[in-house]
Scaffold this motif. Structure first.
Motif, PDB file in Angstrom:
ATOM      1  N   LYS A 432       0.821  -1.215   0.000  1.00 15.68           N
ATOM      2  CA  LYS A 432       0.000   0.000   0.000  1.00 15.68           C
ATOM      3  C   LYS A 432       0.850   1.257   0.000  1.00 15.68           C
ATOM      4  O   LYS A 432       0.469   2.267  -0.602  1.00 15.68           O
ATOM      5  CB  LYS A 432      -0.959  -0.042   1.186  1.00 15.68           C
ATOM      6  N   MET A 433       1.981   1.220   0.659  1.00 17.59           N
ATOM      7  CA  MET A 433       2.903   2.358   0.590  1.00 17.59           C
ATOM      8  C   MET A 433       3.359   2.576  -0.852  1.00 17.59           C
ATOM      9  O   MET A 433       3.434   3.714  -1.324  1.00 17.59           O
ATOM     10  CB  MET A 433       4.129   2.101   1.477  1.00 17.59           C
ATOM     11  N   LEU A 437      -3.734   2.277  -1.921  1.00 15.66           N
ATOM     12  CA  LEU A 437      -4.663   1.395  -1.225  1.00 15.66           C
ATOM     13  C   LEU A 437      -5.445   0.494  -2.167  1.00 15.66           C
ATOM     14  O   LEU A 437      -5.815  -0.615  -1.825  1.00 15.66           O
ATOM     15  CB  LEU A 437      -5.630   2.225  -0.372  1.00 15.66           C
ATOM     16  N   LYS A 438      -5.723   0.988  -3.376  1.00 12.30           N
ATOM     17  CA  LYS A 438      -6.540   0.206  -4.315  1.00 12.30           C
ATOM     18  C   LYS A 438      -6.154   0.586  -5.740  1.00 12.30           C
ATOM     19  O   LYS A 438      -6.857   1.350  -6.404  1.00 12.30           O
ATOM     20  CB  LYS A 438      -8.030   0.481  -4.057  1.00 12.30           C
ATOM     21  N   PRO A 439      -5.072   0.025  -6.244  1.00 10.71           N
ATOM     22  CA  PRO A 439      -4.548   0.472  -7.548  1.00 10.71           C
ATOM     23  C   PRO A 439      -5.450   0.139  -8.737  1.00 10.71           C
ATOM     24  O   PRO A 439      -5.616   0.961  -9.641  1.00 10.71           O
ATOM     25  CB  PRO A 439      -3.198  -0.236  -7.648  1.00 10.71           C
ATOM     26  N   PHE A 440      -6.038  -1.039  -8.785  1.00 11.57           N
ATOM     27  CA  PHE A 440      -6.882  -1.418  -9.920  1.00 11.57           C
ATOM     28  C   PHE A 440      -8.335  -1.027  -9.660  1.00 11.57           C
ATOM     29  O   PHE A 440      -8.862  -1.215  -8.558  1.00 11.57           O
ATOM     30  CB  PHE A 440      -6.794  -2.925 -10.183  1.00 11.57           C
ATOM     31  N   PHE A 441      -8.984  -0.501 -10.691  1.00  6.98           N
ATOM     32  CA  PHE A 441     -10.398  -0.139 -10.563  1.00  6.98           C
ATOM     33  C   PHE A 441     -11.045  -0.159 -11.945  1.00  6.98           C
ATOM     34  O   PHE A 441     -10.361  -0.173 -12.980  1.00  6.98           O
ATOM     35  CB  PHE A 441     -10.564   1.232  -9.916  1.00  6.98           C
ATOM     36  N   LEU A 442     -12.377  -0.161 -11.958  1.00 10.68           N
ATOM     37  CA  LEU A 442     -13.121  -0.113 -13.217  1.00 10.68           C
ATOM     38  C   LEU A 442     -13.618   1.302 -13.449  1.00 10.68           C
ATOM     39  O   LEU A 442     -14.162   1.942 -12.539  1.00 10.68           O
ATOM     40  CB  LEU A 442     -14.314  -1.073 -13.169  1.00 10.68           C
ATOM     41  N   ASN A 443     -13.456   1.811 -14.671  1.00 12.64           N
ATOM     42  CA  ASN A 443     -13.978   3.145 -14.972  1.00 12.64           C
ATOM     43  C   ASN A 443     -15.479   3.064 -15.293  1.00 12.64           C
ATOM     44  O   ASN A 443     -16.098   2.000 -15.161  1.00 12.64           O
ATOM     45  CB  ASN A 443     -13.186   3.802 -16.114  1.00 12.64           C
ATOM     46  N   ARG A 444     -16.058   4.155 -15.723  1.00 10.72           N
ATOM     47  CA  ARG A 444     -17.508   4.182 -15.972  1.00 10.72           C
ATOM     48  C   ARG A 444     -17.925   3.252 -17.096  1.00 10.72           C
ATOM     49  O   ARG A 444     -19.074   2.823 -17.170  1.00 10.72           O
ATOM     50  CB  ARG A 444     -17.947   5.620 -16.287  1.00 10.72           C
TER      51      ARG A 444
END
Length: 536
Positions: A432-433, A437-444
Motif C-alpha cells: 500500500k505504501m 490502497l486500491k490500484p486497480f479499478f473499473l472506470n464508468r
C-alpha cells in the motif's frame, strides 16, 4: 466455524477484488461451485454445556464428536467431508459465495452475548488472542468479532447495491434463519423485547438450525431479492451498532468480556439455565482498536481513536511501541494462560509484533500518514537498535519485552524469531505504501484502469530522488522524485508522467496518473516489465 479465523475469509476476498475488480459479480453471485465442510464435531446446545463446576456457573466441554456423523463420513468413498443434499443422503451441495457468507453472518449474529456487545466464545475457543483460553468457560465474548461481523454485513450490503441481481438463491435453512432473526431483531429494536429475551430466542433459533443441518441440508433454495436481504442487513447492522456502543469507553474500545451468570435455575444434575448475566469488561487490548479503526470512514474518528490509544495504558512510553494488553494484574488466572506470565513477557502486556503491525496497517489505511511515518521509526523492526533488540533486525520476533517487565535490561529485546503474522502485515503495508490502497479499478465504461497512489515519505527516496519496487512480483516500478517531496500531505509530489513499453515493445507516454485499458490489463498479466513514473 470452531476457531477464530472466520473473518480472514473477507480479508482474502477483498484482497482478490483489489486486483480483479471486474470479477465481483462472478465470484459472489454467478459461480455455484462453493461447498460446505461436513464436520463430525458439533457444538453442544446450551442445555448440555451450561453447568455448575465447583458450585459456579461455567460453560465447559462445548464441542463433541458426533459418532453417527463420524460413521456416515467414514462410509463415503469420495469427498467425505463435503456437505450433502437430502440431509446427507444426496449429492454434494454446491452453492454461491454470497450464500456461504450469509451462512457465516446468521450464525455469528445469533451468537452475540446477552448484551449484544461481543460474539460468544461458544465452542471452547477465544479468537485471535488465543491465550485467553480460559475465557470461554466464563461465558466470554469478544467485540473484536462484532466489528468484523459489521464489516461483513456492510460488505454484503454494498455488494448488493453495486451489483443489481434480481433474485439470489439462498439455502432454504439459511433463508429461514435469516428471516426469523430479522423478525426478532425488529422486535428488539422497537423495544418490544429486552436484550436477554432476544439473546435467548436467537440462540434457540441457532440451535434448531444446527440440529436441522447436522447431517447436511435439504438442497432446496429460496429466491430472495437484493432488497429483502438488504432490509435484513439493515436490522442486523442497527443491532450490532448498539452493542458496539456498549463496548466503547470514551474514545477507545473494550475487546473482551466475562458474562457472569447472576441468576439461574437448575435443569437437573449440574446443568443450569441462566436467567440473568452481568457483563465484566477485561482491561484494554490493542486488538479491538484495530478492528474498530478499519471500519472508520472519517479521518476525524480515526484520529480520535489513534490519540485515545496513544494516551492509554496500551502505549509503552519508554519503547514508543504498543502493547498487546494493558495490565492484567486484577484479572483472575482463570481467564487463561496470558495471566500467568509476568507483565511484559509473552502474551501479558508485551509488544506482540503481529497485532502491533496490524495496528500500524490500519493507521495507514485510514490516511493518518504523518502519524504512520512517525510511528514506523519506533515500531518497525528494521529501525530497532540491534543491541537493544538482541538479534538481527532483518528478522521478526513473536514479541518484544515491554517496559512493564521487571528486568530493565530486557526492555526492547525480541524473542521467538520466526515467520510470524507480522510478516504478512508488513507485506500489506509495503504494497500500500508503494502502489496505493486500491490500484486497480473499473472506470464508468467498466474497463480496467490502474492508478498508482504511492504513500511515501521524501526520506525514502535515494539521493537522486529515485525509489524502486517490484509490482506483482516481477514488474520494476521506479518513482522519480528529484525534490524528494512527500507523496502525501498539503503539498505532495504528484504523478505527472508515466513511461513504459507495451507488450509489443511500443513506447507509451501517459500524462495523467491513470493507466487506461488496455495497458492496465497488460500490466496485470505482467506483459509489461518496467515502468517509470515521474513526480513533481
Amino acid at each position: 466455524m470452531l476457531f477464530r479465523s472466520w473473518h480472514y475469509n473477507l480479508d482474502l476476498l477483498e484482497s482478490y477484488l483489489k486486483v480483479y475488480p471486474e470479477n465481483h459479480k462472478k465470484i459472489l453471485f454467478d459461480d455455484p461451485v462453493f461447498t460446505f465442510f461436513d464436520n463430525p464435531y458439533s457444538v453442544k446446545p446450551r442445555n448440555e454445556k451450561y453447568l455448575l463446576y465447583n458450585g459456579l456457573p461455567r460453560q465447559l466441554h462445548s464441542v463433541y464428536l458426533h459418532q453417527e456423523k463420524k460413521e456416515l463420513l467414514h462410509k463415503r468413498k469420495t469427498d467425505a467431508h463435503l456437505a450433502r443434499k437430502e440431509y446427507g443422503r444426496g449429492d454434494v451441495y454446491r452453492t454461491s459465495l454470497i450464500n456461504k457468507l450469509l451462512c457465516i453472518l446468521v450464525n455469528k449474529f445469533s451468537s452475540l452475548d446477552p448484551l449484544g456487545t461481543g460474539i460468544e466464545m461458544e465452542s471452547d475457543k477465544p479468537n485471535w488472542f488465543d491465550s485467553l483460553n480460559g475465557l470461554p468457560a466464563l461465558f466470554g465474548s469478544s467485540s473484536c468479532e462484532t466489528f468484523e461481523l459489521k464489516r461483513l454485513a456492510l460488505f454484503l450490503k454494498t455488494s448488493l447495491k453495486d451489483i443489481k441481481v434480481k433474485k439470489i438463491p439462498v439455502t432454504e435453512e439459511i433463508c429461514q434463519l435469516l428471516k426469523k432473526l430479522a423478525k426478532l431483531t425488529e422486535e428488539s429494536l422497537s423495544g418490544a423485547m429486552d436484550d436477554f429475551s432476544w439473546w435467548d430466542k436467537t440462540h434457540d433459533l441457532k440451535e434448531e438450525f444446527r440440529r436441522q443441518t447436522c447431517f447436511g441440508v435439504s438442497g432446496k433454495e429460496t429466491l430472495l431479492t437484493g432488497e429483502e436481504i438488504a432490509r435484513a442487513l439493515d436490522l442486523i447492522l442497527r443491532k450490532i451498532e448498539l452493542g458496539i456502543r456498549r463496548a466503547r469507553n470514551k474514545n477507545i474500545y473494550h475487546g473482551y468480556f466475562i458474562n457472569e451468570v447472576t441468576s439461574f435455575k437448575k435443569l437437573g444434575g449440574n446443568i443450569i439455565k441462566p436467567l440473568a448475566f452481568r457483563q465484566i469488561p477485561l482491561p484494554l487490548f490493542l486488538e479491538p482498536q484495530v478492528h474498530a479503526m478499519r471500519l472508520f470512514r472519517e479521518y476525524k474518528k480515526a484520529k480520535g481513536l489513534y490519540l485515545g490509544v496513544k494516551n492509554s495504558s496500551l502505549y509503552d512510553k519508554k519503547l514508543k511501541m504498543y502493547k498487546v494488553t494493558s495490565s492484567l494484574k486484577d484479572m483472575p488466572e482463570e481467564i487463561g494462560r496470558c495471566r500467568v506470565f509476568p507483565p511484559g513477557w509473552l502474551e501479558n502486556e508485551s509488544v506482540w509484533l503481529h497485532m502491533e503491525y496490524k495496528y500500524l496497517l490500519e493507521i495507514l489505511n485510514q490516511g493518518l500518514y504523518e502519524e504512520f511515518f512517525s510511528e514506523i521509526k519506533n515500531v518497525l523492526v528494521p529501525f530497532q537498535n540491534p543491541q537493544r533488540y538482541g538479534r538481527s533486525t532483518l528478522e521478526n520476533s513473536s514479541f518484544i519485552v515491554s517496559s512493564a517487565f521487571k528486568d530493565k535490561k530486557m526492555h526492547g529485546n525480541g524473542f521467538v524469531a520466526r515467520l510470524s503474522g507480522s510478516t504478512a502485515e508488513l507485506l500489506d503495508i509495503w504494497l500500500k505504501m508503494n502502489a496505493g490502497l486500491k490500484p486497480f479499478f473499473l472506470n464508468r465504461q467498466e474497463r480496467l484502469n490502474l492508478e498508482f497512489k504511492p504513500i511515501l515519505a521524501g526520506w525514502l527516496f535515494n539521493k537522486n530522488g529515485d525509489y524502486c519496487f517490484s509490482f506483482l512480483s516481477s514488474i520494476k516500478i521506479t518513482y522519480h522524485n528529484p525534490a524528494r517531496i512527500n507523496t502525501f500531505g498539503s503539498k505532495p509530489a504528484k504523478i505527472k508522467r508515466i513511461e513504459f513499453k507495451d507488450k509489443d515493445g511500443i513506447n507509451v507516454n501517459i500524462t495523467t496518473s491513470v493507466i487506461p485499458h488496455p495497458y492496465a490489463e497488460q500490466i496485470r498479466s505482467r506483459q509489461i516489465k518496467k515502468i517509470d513514473i515521474y513526480l513533481k
